[in-house]
Motif scaffolding. Structure first.
Motif, PDB file in Angstrom:
ATOM      1  N   ALA B  73     -29.375  67.370  87.953  1.00 24.24           N
ATOM      2  CA  ALA B  73     -29.487  66.553  89.159  1.00 24.24           C
ATOM      3  C   ALA B  73     -28.320  65.582  89.301  1.00 24.24           C
ATOM      4  O   ALA B  73     -27.800  65.403  90.399  1.00 24.24           O
ATOM      5  CB  ALA B  73     -30.812  65.795  89.151  1.00 24.24           C
ATOM      6  N   ALA B  77     -25.894  65.357  92.469  1.00 21.29           N
ATOM      7  CA  ALA B  77     -25.730  64.122  93.241  1.00 21.29           C
ATOM      8  C   ALA B  77     -24.246  63.832  93.431  1.00 21.29           C
ATOM      9  O   ALA B  77     -23.799  63.480  94.532  1.00 21.29           O
ATOM     10  CB  ALA B  77     -26.417  62.962  92.531  1.00 21.29           C
ATOM     11  N   ALA B  96     -31.777  70.519  92.732  1.00 26.52           N
ATOM     12  CA  ALA B  96     -32.185  70.612  91.331  1.00 26.52           C
ATOM     13  C   ALA B  96     -33.463  69.810  91.091  1.00 26.52           C
ATOM     14  O   ALA B  96     -34.216  70.091  90.175  1.00 26.52           O
ATOM     15  CB  ALA B  96     -31.072  70.097  90.429  1.00 26.52           C
ATOM     16  N   SER B  97     -33.707  68.807  91.915  1.00 24.98           N
ATOM     17  CA  SER B  97     -34.883  67.957  91.739  1.00 24.98           C
ATOM     18  C   SER B  97     -35.305  67.426  93.109  1.00 24.98           C
ATOM     19  O   SER B  97     -34.454  67.061  93.916  1.00 24.98           O
ATOM     20  CB  SER B  97     -34.551  66.796  90.807  1.00 24.98           C
ATOM     21  OG  SER B  97     -35.454  65.737  91.035  1.00 24.98           O
ATOM     22  N   PRO B  98     -36.607  67.401  93.390  1.00 26.74           N
ATOM     23  CA  PRO B  98     -37.046  66.925  94.704  1.00 26.74           C
ATOM     24  C   PRO B  98     -36.845  65.423  94.883  1.00 26.74           C
ATOM     25  O   PRO B  98     -36.881  64.935  96.004  1.00 26.74           O
ATOM     26  CB  PRO B  98     -38.530  67.282  94.742  1.00 26.74           C
ATOM     27  CG  PRO B  98     -38.928  67.424  93.323  1.00 26.74           C
ATOM     28  CD  PRO B  98     -37.723  67.868  92.570  1.00 26.74           C
ATOM     29  N   THR B  99     -36.645  64.686  93.791  1.00 24.11           N
ATOM     30  CA  THR B  99     -36.565  63.233  93.916  1.00 24.11           C
ATOM     31  C   THR B  99     -35.237  62.651  93.428  1.00 24.11           C
ATOM     32  O   THR B  99     -34.760  61.673  93.981  1.00 24.11           O
ATOM     33  CB  THR B  99     -37.680  62.571  93.090  1.00 24.11           C
ATOM     34  OG1 THR B  99     -37.608  63.087  91.775  1.00 24.11           O
ATOM     35  CG2 THR B  99     -39.036  62.867  93.667  1.00 24.11           C
ATOM     36  N   ALA B 100     -34.648  63.253  92.398  1.00 28.39           N
ATOM     37  CA  ALA B 100     -33.500  62.614  91.749  1.00 28.39           C
ATOM     38  C   ALA B 100     -32.256  62.625  92.622  1.00 28.39           C
ATOM     39  O   ALA B 100     -31.269  61.980  92.297  1.00 28.39           O
ATOM     40  CB  ALA B 100     -33.205  63.281  90.409  1.00 28.39           C
ATOM     41  N   ASN B 102     -32.461  61.773  95.874  1.00 27.33           N
ATOM     42  CA  ASN B 102     -32.755  60.940  97.039  1.00 27.33           C
ATOM     43  C   ASN B 102     -31.639  59.952  97.339  1.00 27.33           C
ATOM     44  O   ASN B 102     -31.286  59.740  98.498  1.00 27.33           O
ATOM     45  CB  ASN B 102     -34.073  60.183  96.829  1.00 27.33           C
ATOM     46  CG  ASN B 102     -35.272  61.079  97.064  1.00 27.33           C
ATOM     47  OD1 ASN B 102     -35.101  62.232  97.458  1.00 27.33           O
ATOM     48  ND2 ASN B 102     -36.451  60.572  96.811  1.00 27.33           N
ATOM     49  N   GLY B 103     -31.093  59.336  96.286  1.00 22.65           N
ATOM     50  CA  GLY B 103     -30.032  58.348  96.483  1.00 22.65           C
ATOM     51  C   GLY B 103     -28.833  58.961  97.192  1.00 22.65           C
ATOM     52  O   GLY B 103     -28.331  58.420  98.182  1.00 22.65           O
ATOM     53  N   GLY B 163     -41.238  72.059  83.821  1.00 21.36           N
ATOM     54  CA  GLY B 163     -40.652  70.829  84.361  1.00 21.36           C
ATOM     55  C   GLY B 163     -40.055  70.981  85.739  1.00 21.36           C
ATOM     56  O   GLY B 163     -39.609  70.013  86.326  1.00 21.36           O
ATOM     57  N   PHE B 165     -40.666  71.749  89.735  1.00 20.90           N
ATOM     58  CA  PHE B 165     -41.882  71.556  90.538  1.00 20.90           C
ATOM     59  C   PHE B 165     -42.390  72.868  91.116  1.00 20.90           C
ATOM     60  O   PHE B 165     -43.576  73.029  91.358  1.00 20.90           O
ATOM     61  CB  PHE B 165     -41.630  70.520  91.634  1.00 20.90           C
ATOM     62  CG  PHE B 165     -40.929  71.062  92.840  1.00 20.90           C
ATOM     63  CD1 PHE B 165     -39.583  71.314  92.801  1.00 20.90           C
ATOM     64  CD2 PHE B 165     -41.626  71.353  93.993  1.00 20.90           C
ATOM     65  CE1 PHE B 165     -38.933  71.826  93.901  1.00 20.90           C
ATOM     66  CE2 PHE B 165     -40.979  71.871  95.102  1.00 20.90           C
ATOM     67  CZ  PHE B 165     -39.633  72.109  95.055  1.00 20.90           C
TER      68      PHE B 165
END
Lengths: 307, 336
Positions: B73, B77, B96-100, B102-103, B163, B165
Motif C-alpha cells: 500500500a 500511495a 492494494a488496500s481499501p483504506t491505506a 485514502n490519504g 488479510g 478484504f
C-alpha cells in the motif's frame, strides 16, 4: 573532522541532489511547494524507521522485524489509539518496553539479533492481524492534522525530515548517551570493563529504536488515514538500505544520523524517479538495486582515495 | 439581483452542456497493485486493448498503465502521488488496500483528479467505486451445492490470500450460505492464495485429516489444484466450484466427457478494468455517474462450458470486455 567523515556525509547529499535535479528535469511540476510535499511526505515514516534501524545497526545488530513492527504500530494507532486512547498509548509504550526487553535478552543470552528479530517479525505480524484482521481503522484527528499541516514557505515533509535528522543527530552524535551506545557497537567489552552494564545499554538502544519505530508507524497512519497488517512490510529492507546509503556500516558504531535520513529520502525519490522515467515495474526493483550499488561503489572508491 | 439569477442560469446551462465535453486532451492513468497471476495479466491486457484503442481513436490523449512492484500500500500511495505530479486528469485504481490509500486518494481529489477504483476498491468517499458483490459470490456457491446435494455433507473451503478484504468477503458469503443451509458444515479451511500450486499443496496437506468431502467452495484460481490433490489422494471427486480459469474449464470439460462431471464456475471478469476506464472517461466528459456501481460477476454453467472454453485463451481467464455503450448501460442502470 577527518576527510573520511566528510565523504561519509558528502556522498549521500550528492546522490540526493543529483536525483532531485533529475526528477525536476523530468517533471518540472515537482518543483513547487505541493510537488515537494507529494514527493517526500511518504519519506517521513521511512526516515523515522531508518533512524530506528540505524540505532540497532549502530550497536552492531540488525533488525529484521522493523517492517512488521511498524505495521503493528500502525494497526494499534488506527484502532486502539482512536477508540480507547488511554489503552492505545499504553500499548504503544508497552511495545517500546518490549523492544528494550528484546535488547536486554539479546545481550544477556548472547543471542544473534538477526534470529531474534526475524522471529519477532512473525510475532508482530500476528498481533497486527489479530488487531486488524481486515484493513481499516482511522487516524486520530490530531495526527492527521500534524501530517497534513501546511506551514508557510517550506512543506511539512521537508521540515519534518530536517527535524528528524536534527533530533537523531543530537541524541546519537552529541549526547554522552549516544557516545556510550556507539561505544557498545564498537567495543562492548571495553565498555563493560569501564563499569557500564552492556545489558542496560543494549536495552536502552533497542528502546530508543522502538521509540523511533513507533513514531514511524504513527506518522504512516497520519498520512494514509488507515492501516492494514501488511502496510509497512517494505520498511525492513528500505530502512537497512537507507542506513547503508546514508553512510552507515555494518561494523558497529559507524553511522551517520543525518546521512540515514538523507538515505531514506534518496530511496523514496528513486522510486518516483523510476516511475517518471516510465520504466516497467519489472525493471524498477532491479534499477533501485543498481542505484544502491552505484552509490556504495562510489563510496568505496572515494573512501579509498581519502584514506 | 436579476443579473445574479441570469448568471446562475448561464452557469447551469454551461455545466449542463458540458455533458458532451471533449475528452480528447484528457490523460488517464491505471494504478495497479499486482500483476502476478493470470487474472491480473488478463485485466492488464483488457486495459491495453480497450484503452489503447480509445487513445488511437482520439477519445482520450493517453491511458498509461502502471503496476507497483511489490503489492504494498505504501508503494501504491507513492505511485498515486507521482501520478498527481505527472498531471493526469483521472486515475483508475485497483487498490492494494481499501483504506491505506485514502490519504493519497484524498490528495488526488483535492488536486481535481477523478479517481475511479475497481475490484480492489477504496473507501475514500471522493472516489468512484466499481465493486463486485463478493459475499454473494460466496453464498451463490453454497446455493448451487444445496441444489445439487439436498442431503448435505461436509465441505472444504479454499480461501484466498490471508488479510486481503476480498478473501474475507467471499469467505463470509460462504459461511453465511452454510448457516442458511444447515445440512452442510465446513469440515476444513485452507489458504490457496488464488493460485493452483499453493491450493494443491494446501489441500493435499489437510485431506488426510478430513472426513468424506462432498463439495469444495473456492475463490477462483484454486479449483484445478484442489482437483489434482483429490485425485492424487485417491479420493472420490467432490463437486468443486471453479473460478473461470482456462485450466479449470479444460479439466471440467475432460471430466464431463469422461464421466459426466457437473459443476459451475464463477469469478469476476478481468475486463472490469475496461468498465473502469469508460467510467473515468464518462466522468471527465461531465456525465452524472453515481459513486457506487456494482458489476455482475461472470458465471459459467454446464451448458455454457464449451463456448466459454472456446473463447478463453490458454492460461487465461474467461472474460467480458466493456465498450462505451455497455459502460453507459451499467451507469444508467445504477442511476435509476
Amino acid at each position: 573532522m577527518t576527510p573520511r567523515l566528510d565523504i561519509r556525509i558528502l556522498l549521500p547529499v550528492l546522490s540526493l541532489a543529483i536525483l532531485l535535479a533529475a526528477v525536476f528535469w523530468l517533471q518540472p511540476r515537482a518543483m513547487s511547494y505541493l510537488g515537494l510535499n507529494l514527493l517526500f511526505n511518504l519519506a517521513v515514516p521511512v526516515a523515522l524507521a531508518t533512524v530506528a534501524q540505524m540505532i540497532v545497526i549502530m550497536v552492531g545488530d540488525i533488525d529484521l522485524s522493523m517492517g512488521a513492527f511498524v505495521s503493528f504500530v500502525a494497526c494499534v494507532t488506527a484502532t486502539l489509539v482512536v477508540d480507547a486512547p488511554g489503552l492505545g498509548y499504553a500499548a504503544l509504550a508497552a511495545a517500546i518496553l518490549a523492544y528494550a526487553a528484546l535488547g536486554a535478552l539479546i545481550e544477556a543470552r548472547r543471542l544473534p539479533a538477526i534470529v531474534v528479530t526475524l522471529g519477532m517479525s512473525f510475532a508482530w505480524g500476528g498481533l497486527a492481524v489479530l488487531l486488524l484482521p481486515s484493513p481499516g481503522g482511522s487516524a486520530p484527528g490530531w495526527l492527521r492534522a500534524v501530517m497534513t499541516v501546511k506551514p508557510p514557505l517550506v512543506p511539512m515533509a521537508v521540515l519534518a525530515s530536517a527535524a528528524i535528522a536534527l533530533a537523531a543527530h543530537l541524541v546519537v552524535m552529541r549526547s554522552s548517551f549516544g557516545v556510550l551506545l556507539r561505544g557498545l557497537g564498537g567495543n562492548a567489552r571495553s565498555l563493560g570493563r569501564a563499569g557500564w552494564s552492556p545489558v542496560a545499554l543494549r536495552a536502552a538502544a533497542y528502546g530508543l529504536a522502538g521509540l523511533f519505530a513507533v513514531l514511524s508507524g504513527m506518522a504512516l497512519v497520519g498520512l494514509s488515514t488507515a492501516a492494514d497488517a501488511n502496510i509497512a512490510l517494505r520498511y525492513t529492507l528500505l530502512s537497512i538500505a537507507g542506513v547503508i546509503l546514508g553512510g552507515g556500516e555494518f561494523t558497529g558504531g559507524r553511522v551517520s544520523p543525518v546521512g540515514a535520513v538523507i538515505g531514506a529520502l534518496t530511496l523514496t525519490l528513486a522510486g518516483s524517479f523510476l516511475s517518471f522515467l516510465r520504466l516497467s515495474p519489472d525493471w524498477q526493483i532491479g534499477a533501485q538495486g543498481v542505484i544502491l550499488i552505484a552509490v556504495l561503489a562510489a563510496r568505496l572508491l572515494f573512501g579509498r582515495r581519502a584514506r | 439581483m436579476k443579473t445574479a439569477t441570469c448568471l446562475a442560469l448561464t452557469i447551469a446551462l454551461v455545466t449542463g452542456a458540458a455533458a458532451s465535453a471533449d475528452t480528447s486532451d484528457k490523460r488517464i492513468a491505471l494504478s495497479n497493485n499486482y500483476a502476478g497471476n493470470s487474472w491480473r495479466q488478463a485485466m492488464l491486457e483488457s486495459w491495453e486493448a480497450t484503452a489503447g484503442q480509445a487513445v488511437s481513436d482520439g477519445v482520450v490523449a493517453a491511458a498509461d498503465a502502471f503496476t507497483t512492484a511489490e503489492n504494498q500500500a505504501t508503494e501504491q500511495a507513492a505511485q498515486i502521488q507521482n501520478m498527481i505530479l505527472q498531471g493526469y486528469d483521472a486515475i483508475v485504481l485497483n487498490a492494494a488496500s481499501p483504506t491505506a490509500l485514502n490519504g493519497a486518494v484524498m490528495e488526488a481529489c483535492d488536486a481535481g483528479i477523478v479517481v475511479v477504483s475497481f475490484d480492489g476498491i477504496v473507501e475514500e468517499p471522493c472516489a468512484w467505486r466499481i465493486a463486485v458483490d463478493f459475499e454473494q459470490m460466496g453464498s451463490d456457491q453454497i446455493d448451487y451445492l444445496a441444489g445439487r446435494l439436498p442431503d448435505g455433507g461436509d465441505l472444504l473451503e479454499i480461501r484466498g490470500l490471508a488479510g486481503v478484504f476480498v478473501d474475507d468477503a467471499i469467505s463470509r458469503g460462504i459461511h453465511d450460505g452454510v448457516a442458511a443451509n444447515p445440512q452442510f458444515s465446513v469440515a476444513g479451511s485452507v489458504n490457496g492464495d488464488w493460485a493452483q500450486d499453493v491450493a494443491q499443496r494446501a489441500v493435499a496437506g489437510i485431506l488426510p485429516s478430513l472426513p468424506e468431502i462432498v463439495g469444495v467452495a473456492t475463490q477462483g484460481g484454486d479449483g484445478y489444484g484442489a482437483a489434482q490433490a483429490f485425485e492424487a489422494a485417491g479420493r472420490d471427486m467432490p463437486i468443486i466450484v471453479l473460478g473461470n480459469r482456462q485450466d479449470e474449464l479444460q479439466w471440467w470439460a475432460e471430466q464431463r466427457d469422461a464421466n459426466g462431471y457437473e459443476t459451475m464456475s464463477v469469478s469476476i471478469a478481468p475486463g472490469v478494468s475496461t468498465l473502469a476506464f469508460w467510467v473515468a472517461q464518462q466522468v471527465l466528459d461531465g456525465a452524472e455517474v453515481p459513486k457506487d456501481l456494482t458489476v455482475p460477476f461472470l458465471r459459467i454453467d454446464q451448458a455454457d462450458l464449451d463456448q466459454a472454453l472456446e473463447t478463453t485463451p490458454e492460461g487465461g481467464v474467461a472474460n467480458t470486455e466493456y465498450d462505451l455503450e455497455a459502460a453507459q448501460q451499467v451507469i444508467s442502470d445504477a442511476s435509476s
